[in-house]
Write an enzyme that holds these catalytic residues in place. Structure first.
Site, PDB file in Angstrom:
ATOM      1  N   HIS A  26       0.853  -1.253  -0.061  1.00 34.80           N
ATOM      2  CA  HIS A  26      -0.110   0.016  -0.006  1.00 34.80           C
ATOM      3  C   HIS A  26       0.861   1.364   0.073  1.00 34.80           C
ATOM      4  O   HIS A  26       1.240   1.761   1.127  1.00 34.80           O
ATOM      5  CB  HIS A  26      -0.872  -0.113   1.166  1.00 34.80           C
ATOM      6  CG  HIS A  26      -1.796  -1.295   1.156  1.00 34.80           C
ATOM      7  ND1 HIS A  26      -1.562  -2.406   1.516  1.00 34.80           N
ATOM      8  CD2 HIS A  26      -3.135  -1.168   1.056  1.00 34.80           C
ATOM      9  CE1 HIS A  26      -2.578  -3.144   1.524  1.00 34.80           C
ATOM     10  NE2 HIS A  26      -3.473  -2.572   1.460  1.00 34.80           N
ATOM     11  N   GLY A 114      -3.064  -4.417  11.843  1.00 40.12           N
ATOM     12  CA  GLY A 114      -3.428  -5.020  10.700  1.00 40.12           C
ATOM     13  C   GLY A 114      -5.032  -4.980  10.582  1.00 40.12           C
ATOM     14  O   GLY A 114      -5.360  -3.973   9.865  1.00 40.12           O
ATOM     15  N   PRO A 115      -5.805  -5.359  11.471  1.00 43.31           N
ATOM     16  CA  PRO A 115      -7.018  -5.269  11.530  1.00 43.31           C
ATOM     17  C   PRO A 115      -7.386  -3.759  12.056  1.00 43.31           C
ATOM     18  O   PRO A 115      -6.893  -3.424  13.296  1.00 43.31           O
ATOM     19  CB  PRO A 115      -7.582  -6.189  12.648  1.00 43.31           C
ATOM     20  CG  PRO A 115      -6.508  -7.255  12.906  1.00 43.31           C
ATOM     21  CD  PRO A 115      -5.147  -6.675  12.367  1.00 43.31           C
ATOM     22  N   ASP A 155      -9.312   6.572   7.636  1.00 43.63           N
ATOM     23  CA  ASP A 155     -10.721   6.323   7.498  1.00 43.63           C
ATOM     24  C   ASP A 155     -11.466   4.912   7.876  1.00 43.63           C
ATOM     25  O   ASP A 155     -12.207   5.069   8.654  1.00 43.63           O
ATOM     26  CB  ASP A 155     -11.343   6.757   5.999  1.00 43.63           C
ATOM     27  CG  ASP A 155     -10.944   8.159   5.616  1.00 43.63           C
ATOM     28  OD1 ASP A 155     -11.569   8.850   6.424  1.00 43.63           O
ATOM     29  OD2 ASP A 155     -10.613   8.221   4.663  1.00 43.63           O
ATOM     30  N   ASN A 185      -7.925  11.379   4.214  1.00 44.81           N
ATOM     31  CA  ASN A 185      -7.798  11.655   2.550  1.00 44.81           C
ATOM     32  C   ASN A 185      -8.934  10.914   1.924  1.00 44.81           C
ATOM     33  O   ASN A 185      -9.131  11.377   0.673  1.00 44.81           O
ATOM     34  CB  ASN A 185      -6.773  10.850   2.168  1.00 44.81           C
ATOM     35  CG  ASN A 185      -6.673   9.468   2.539  1.00 44.81           C
ATOM     36  OD1 ASN A 185      -7.745   8.756   2.430  1.00 44.81           O
ATOM     37  ND2 ASN A 185      -5.494   8.628   2.853  1.00 44.81           N
ATOM     38  N   ILE A 187     -10.262   8.400   0.964  1.00 42.34           N
ATOM     39  CA  ILE A 187     -10.035   7.215  -0.033  1.00 42.34           C
ATOM     40  C   ILE A 187     -10.091   6.096   0.702  1.00 42.34           C
ATOM     41  O   ILE A 187      -9.310   6.066   1.842  1.00 42.34           O
ATOM     42  CB  ILE A 187      -9.080   7.506  -1.051  1.00 42.34           C
ATOM     43  CG1 ILE A 187      -9.185   8.665  -1.844  1.00 42.34           C
ATOM     44  CG2 ILE A 187      -8.740   6.156  -1.865  1.00 42.34           C
ATOM     45  CD1 ILE A 187     -10.254   8.749  -2.817  1.00 42.34           C
ATOM     46  N   HIS A 261      -3.984   3.136  -3.516  1.00 42.07           N
ATOM     47  CA  HIS A 261      -4.248   2.678  -2.124  1.00 42.07           C
ATOM     48  C   HIS A 261      -3.351   1.186  -1.751  1.00 42.07           C
ATOM     49  O   HIS A 261      -2.664   0.948  -0.877  1.00 42.07           O
ATOM     50  CB  HIS A 261      -5.687   2.477  -1.898  1.00 42.07           C
ATOM     51  CG  HIS A 261      -6.058   2.111  -0.614  1.00 42.07           C
ATOM     52  ND1 HIS A 261      -5.716   0.933   0.104  1.00 42.07           N
ATOM     53  CD2 HIS A 261      -6.799   3.076   0.350  1.00 42.07           C
ATOM     54  CE1 HIS A 261      -6.082   0.996   1.410  1.00 42.07           C
ATOM     55  NE2 HIS A 261      -6.716   2.211   1.642  1.00 42.07           N
ATOM     56  N   SER A 385     -21.372 -10.276  38.069  1.00 38.06           N
ATOM     57  CA  SER A 385     -21.611 -11.648  37.570  1.00 38.06           C
ATOM     58  C   SER A 385     -20.278 -12.442  37.282  1.00 38.06           C
ATOM     59  O   SER A 385     -20.014 -13.454  37.476  1.00 38.06           O
ATOM     60  CB  SER A 385     -22.323 -11.610  36.223  1.00 38.06           C
ATOM     61  OG  SER A 385     -23.646 -11.174  36.243  1.00 38.06           O
ATOM     62  N   GLU A 422     -16.919  -4.988  24.771  1.00 38.71           N
ATOM     63  CA  GLU A 422     -16.092  -6.196  24.875  1.00 38.71           C
ATOM     64  C   GLU A 422     -14.962  -5.990  23.846  1.00 38.71           C
ATOM     65  O   GLU A 422     -13.790  -6.396  24.311  1.00 38.71           O
ATOM     66  CB  GLU A 422     -16.913  -7.348  24.430  1.00 38.71           C
ATOM     67  CG  GLU A 422     -18.080  -7.775  25.426  1.00 38.71           C
ATOM     68  CD  GLU A 422     -19.361  -7.231  25.079  1.00 38.71           C
ATOM     69  OE1 GLU A 422     -20.359  -7.611  25.834  1.00 38.71           O
ATOM     70  OE2 GLU A 422     -19.305  -6.380  24.225  1.00 38.71           O
ATOM     71  N   HIS A 472     -20.213 -17.844  32.987  1.00 32.89           N
ATOM     72  CA  HIS A 472     -21.267 -18.338  32.452  1.00 32.89           C
ATOM     73  C   HIS A 472     -21.104 -19.300  31.098  1.00 32.89           C
ATOM     74  O   HIS A 472     -21.245 -18.791  29.854  1.00 32.89           O
ATOM     75  CB  HIS A 472     -22.233 -17.160  32.001  1.00 32.89           C
ATOM     76  CG  HIS A 472     -22.840 -16.432  33.135  1.00 32.89           C
ATOM     77  ND1 HIS A 472     -21.792 -15.804  34.171  1.00 32.89           N
ATOM     78  CD2 HIS A 472     -23.986 -16.288  33.717  1.00 32.89           C
ATOM     79  CE1 HIS A 472     -22.797 -15.212  35.090  1.00 32.89           C
ATOM     80  NE2 HIS A 472     -24.005 -15.298  34.800  1.00 32.89           N
ATOM     81  N   ASP A 480     -31.441 -17.561  30.797  1.00 31.57           N
ATOM     82  CA  ASP A 480     -30.974 -16.770  29.460  1.00 31.57           C
ATOM     83  C   ASP A 480     -31.233 -17.253  27.975  1.00 31.57           C
ATOM     84  O   ASP A 480     -31.324 -16.566  27.337  1.00 31.57           O
ATOM     85  CB  ASP A 480     -29.797 -16.195  29.971  1.00 31.57           C
ATOM     86  CG  ASP A 480     -29.904 -14.885  30.749  1.00 31.57           C
ATOM     87  OD1 ASP A 480     -30.944 -14.358  31.339  1.00 31.57           O
ATOM     88  OD2 ASP A 480     -28.981 -14.545  31.434  1.00 31.57           O
ATOM     89  N   HIS A 484     -27.119 -16.754  25.206  1.00 34.23           N
ATOM     90  CA  HIS A 484     -26.187 -16.622  26.115  1.00 34.23           C
ATOM     91  C   HIS A 484     -25.621 -17.852  26.531  1.00 34.23           C
ATOM     92  O   HIS A 484     -24.642 -17.669  27.264  1.00 34.23           O
ATOM     93  CB  HIS A 484     -26.908 -16.067  27.348  1.00 34.23           C
ATOM     94  CG  HIS A 484     -27.034 -14.773  27.362  1.00 34.23           C
ATOM     95  ND1 HIS A 484     -27.826 -13.975  26.250  1.00 34.23           N
ATOM     96  CD2 HIS A 484     -26.797 -13.615  28.108  1.00 34.23           C
ATOM     97  CE1 HIS A 484     -27.993 -12.595  26.428  1.00 34.23           C
ATOM     98  NE2 HIS A 484     -27.133 -12.113  27.586  1.00 34.23           N
TER      99      HIS A 484
END
Length: 676
Positions: A26, A114-115, A155, A185, A187, A261, A385, A422, A472, A480, A484
């Site tokens: 990139h 990365g993510p 972004d 930017n 894009i 990109h 809990s 979470e 749980h 529940d 759950h």
């Protein structure tokens, strides 16, 4: 006088050359952010390339990690151990320049990004750790913890929902030393973002309680410099600097387009870019005078030396605090921890209580948090809990001045209310661990580990000591219902490499699980804990629990000298079923061994001899766990008592009978396997 244009051109040239030779990557983001990088790295960032682990360095996170050639160029140019050959090997096997930045691979990289958005979450955790360590260790005239956390983001990071979770927390925590620079930017890979991203980002961050500066011209180094200087003056808020940039800046035909990109510019366009930049040098060639402008080593040595002098004075004035700070930043447990862990396990065995393993976890934490001030807890709006709070961990709160509040005993809070966040919580935990000085843990229901999963995976990839408390843990939570009730989650978490997963059956196994989690400095741990009470399982000894599986009970029909006719393998709440089934089978003359396997991941690392001692070859095996059956075939089971459908809404005891989790069904399954 430094030449910011030439400094930025060096980044642009190295980035486009590396992507081109790799034929992958990139180039657009590093080319577009080069001027921002000059402002931060050339004028503000406190770091020492000769010592990437200096405790009081500023932290820098590239959250939009696909633009990895930006940070690789910066590390190379400023003097880190990252030679040109590594840039030429961009994205190649065993290079120090992988496709996305990885901590532990490249010197100077603080976290694996990365993510998208997770780097931003890590930065929030780092800034929180800095603030809490400063409150705990700094003394009048002795500021040994005093650094900033900077994060670049794009972004994509802001589109990811995790950005909302962590940035809202940063505002609540008043992280004034967190400075984020938004590469605005417009894009993304699919093109101009306006058809799918129209957020009023400045207004959004003001609503979180942030300072917002800009928009500023992201290609005006002086303007960005002034914005960073202004951000550094904040005393009670984190700051977002909105920097308007052009992706692929310098490329005559691809600037401002998605075309630059995620693909190489091509030789022809690179030549045109060199002409446009006034950069006549061959690929991977940087003039000596540009290297000299970028070299951060002299200034870094001076800054670290000055800090070392301050720390020496601190050590003289406060020797115990200095020793404690050093221990914690090294990630070392106190020398007495092994004895403490043993005592906690012995105490659990002596009491032999019938309690839920979530309560057993809290009892273990009472001992460990009292002895380990580095334990920093929390919960995603489920404290009552998950039972992650203890007497030693008051709630974390911040005053109007931005400083952490202290309780009546003068203690800063050590239990964090993350709210219903979470994923953000898990990413923040990673950042806290990466910063150093704390061992973070936090809780939610096991079924919500799905929300946390990507950050859990990143902790495992980065080899970070983070503890997830998942309560749980099965259909045993009862009314529940299936939304759950965790059916596939234990098996799913066990698939993540380098993540230890523990599902203890009682108080002793829970204490051991916590001790092992804290002693494992290079991997995260997931503790899967019950809501319902579980009886204590008497043991022949405690020493083998930490090996992940052990012989819990041998049938009196066999004795230790002979092989059993079958082996029952069970975890968590199902261990009691296996023990009762063993009794029924013994009454019929069938000799069955019960193996408790609280941690399959730990057991899998044991040597072959031990594995065969626990699970003798040639002896039929039956696994019992209130979860999906597919996982258990790896142990050569002849049958599995499990559940491959979603649960139901009903009391726990009703559900266990309904789905066949009874001693009678377990005994029947063993008899069927043996042909009786």
């Amino acid at each position: 006088m430094a030449n910011p244009l030439q400094m930025a051109s060096a980044i642009r040239a190295l980035s486009m050359d590396a992507v081109q030779i790799a034929n992958s990557g990139h180039p657009g983001a590093p080319m577009g952010m080069a001027d921002i990088a000059v402002a931060l790295w050339g004028r503000h960032l406190r770091h020492n390339p000769a010592d990437p682990h200096w405790h009081d360095r500023d932290r820098f996170v590239l959250s939009n990690g696909h633009g990895s050639m930006l940070i690789y160029s910066l590390l190379h140019l400023s003097g880190y151990e990252l030679p040109l050959d590594e840039l030429r090997s961009f994205r190649q096997l065993h290079s120090k320049t992988p496709g996305h930045p990885e901590v532990g691979i490249t010197p100077g990289v603080e976290t694996t990004t990365g993510p998208l958005g997770q780097g931003l979450g890590n930065a929030v955790g780092m800034a929180l750790a800095e603030k809490l360590l400063a409150a705990e260790f700094n003394r009048e005239g002795h500021a040994i913890v005093d650094h900033h956390t900077y994060v670049f983001l794009g972004d994509g990071c802001l589109m990811e929902g995790i950005s909302h979770e962590v940035c809202a927390l940063a505002g609540v925590w008043k992280l004034n030393k967190l400075i984020a620079v938004y590469d605005d930017n417009g894009i993304s890979i699919d093109g101009q973002v306006t058809p799918w991203f129209i957020d009023d980002t400045p207004a959004r961050f003001r609503a979180y309680g942030w300072n917002v500066i800009g928009p500023v011209d992201g290609h005006d180094v002086d303007a960005v410099d002034r914005a960073i200087a202004q951000a550094r003056e904040s005393r009670d808020k984190p700051t977002l600097i909105v920097a308007k940039t052009q992706i692929g800046k310098g490329s005559p035909n691809r600037v401002g387009t998605a075309k630059c990109h995620g693909e190489p510019l091509g030789h022809e366009e690179i030549g045109a870019t060199r002409d446009a930049l006034g950069w006549p040098h061959e690929p991977f060639t940087v003039p000596k005078e540009v290297y000299a402008e970028w070299d951060a080593r002299p200034r870094g040595r001076e800054r670290q030396a000055a800090w070392s002098e301050r720390f020496a004075a601190y050590e003289k004035a406060h020797p115990e605090l200095a020793a404690e700070f050093t221990r914690r930043m090294r990630g070392e447990l106190p020398v007495q921890f092994a004895q403490l862990a043993l005592e906690a396990t012995i105490a659990a065995e002596a009491k032999a209580e019938t309690i839920a393993t979530r309560k057993a976890s809290q009892l273990a934490l009472e001992a460990f948090t009292a002895a380990l001030p580095e334990l920093l807890g929390g919960s995603a709006d489920l404290t009552g809990s998950n039972l992650t709070n203890t007497k030693s961990t008051p709630p974390l709160r911040f005053g109007s001045d931005g400083a952490p509040e202290r309780d009546e005993q003068g203690r800063v809070g050590r239990h964090i209310n993350y709210g219903v966040r979470e994923f953000g919580m898990a990413a923040v935990l990673n950042g806290i661990a990466l910063h150093g000085g704390f061992i973070p843990y936090a809780g939610t229901f096991l079924t919500f580990s799905d929300y946390s999963r990507n950050a859990i995976r990143m902790a495992a990839l980065m080899k970070q000591r983070v503890v997830h408390v998942f309560t749980h843990d099965s259909i045993g939570l009862g009314e529940d219902g299936p939304t759950h009730q965790s059916i596939e989650h234990a098996a799913s978490l066990r698939l993540i490499p380098n993540l230890d997963v523990w599902r203890p059956c009682d108080t002793a196994e829970t204490a051991v699980a916590w001790a092992v989690a804290l002693q494992n400095a290079d991997r995260p741990t997931a503790l899967l804990l019950s809501r319902q009470n579980l009886p204590y399982a008497p043991k022949p000894g405690l020493q083998d629990i930490r090996r992940g599986a052990y012989v819990l009970a041998e049938s009196a029909e066999v004795g230790l000298a002979r092989r059993p006719q079958a082996v029952l393998i069970a975890t968590g709440s199902e261990v009691q079923l296996a023990l009762k089934a063993q009794e029924q089978l013994a009454a019929q003359g069938l000799a069955v061994r019960v193996v408790s396997m609280p941690s399959t991941t730990t057991f899998d690392r044991q040597d072959r001899t031990y594995k065969e001692q626990v699970l003798p070859p040639g002896v039929p095996r039956v696994a019992v766990e209130a979860g999906v059956t597919d996982f258990w075939w790896k142990y050569g089971c002849s049958a599995v008592v499990g559940i491959d459908t979603y649960g139901e809404s009903a009391p726990a005891n009703v559900l266990f009978r309904h789905f066949g989790f009874t001693p009678e069904n377990v005994a029947d399954t063993v008899r069927a396997v043996l042909g009786h």
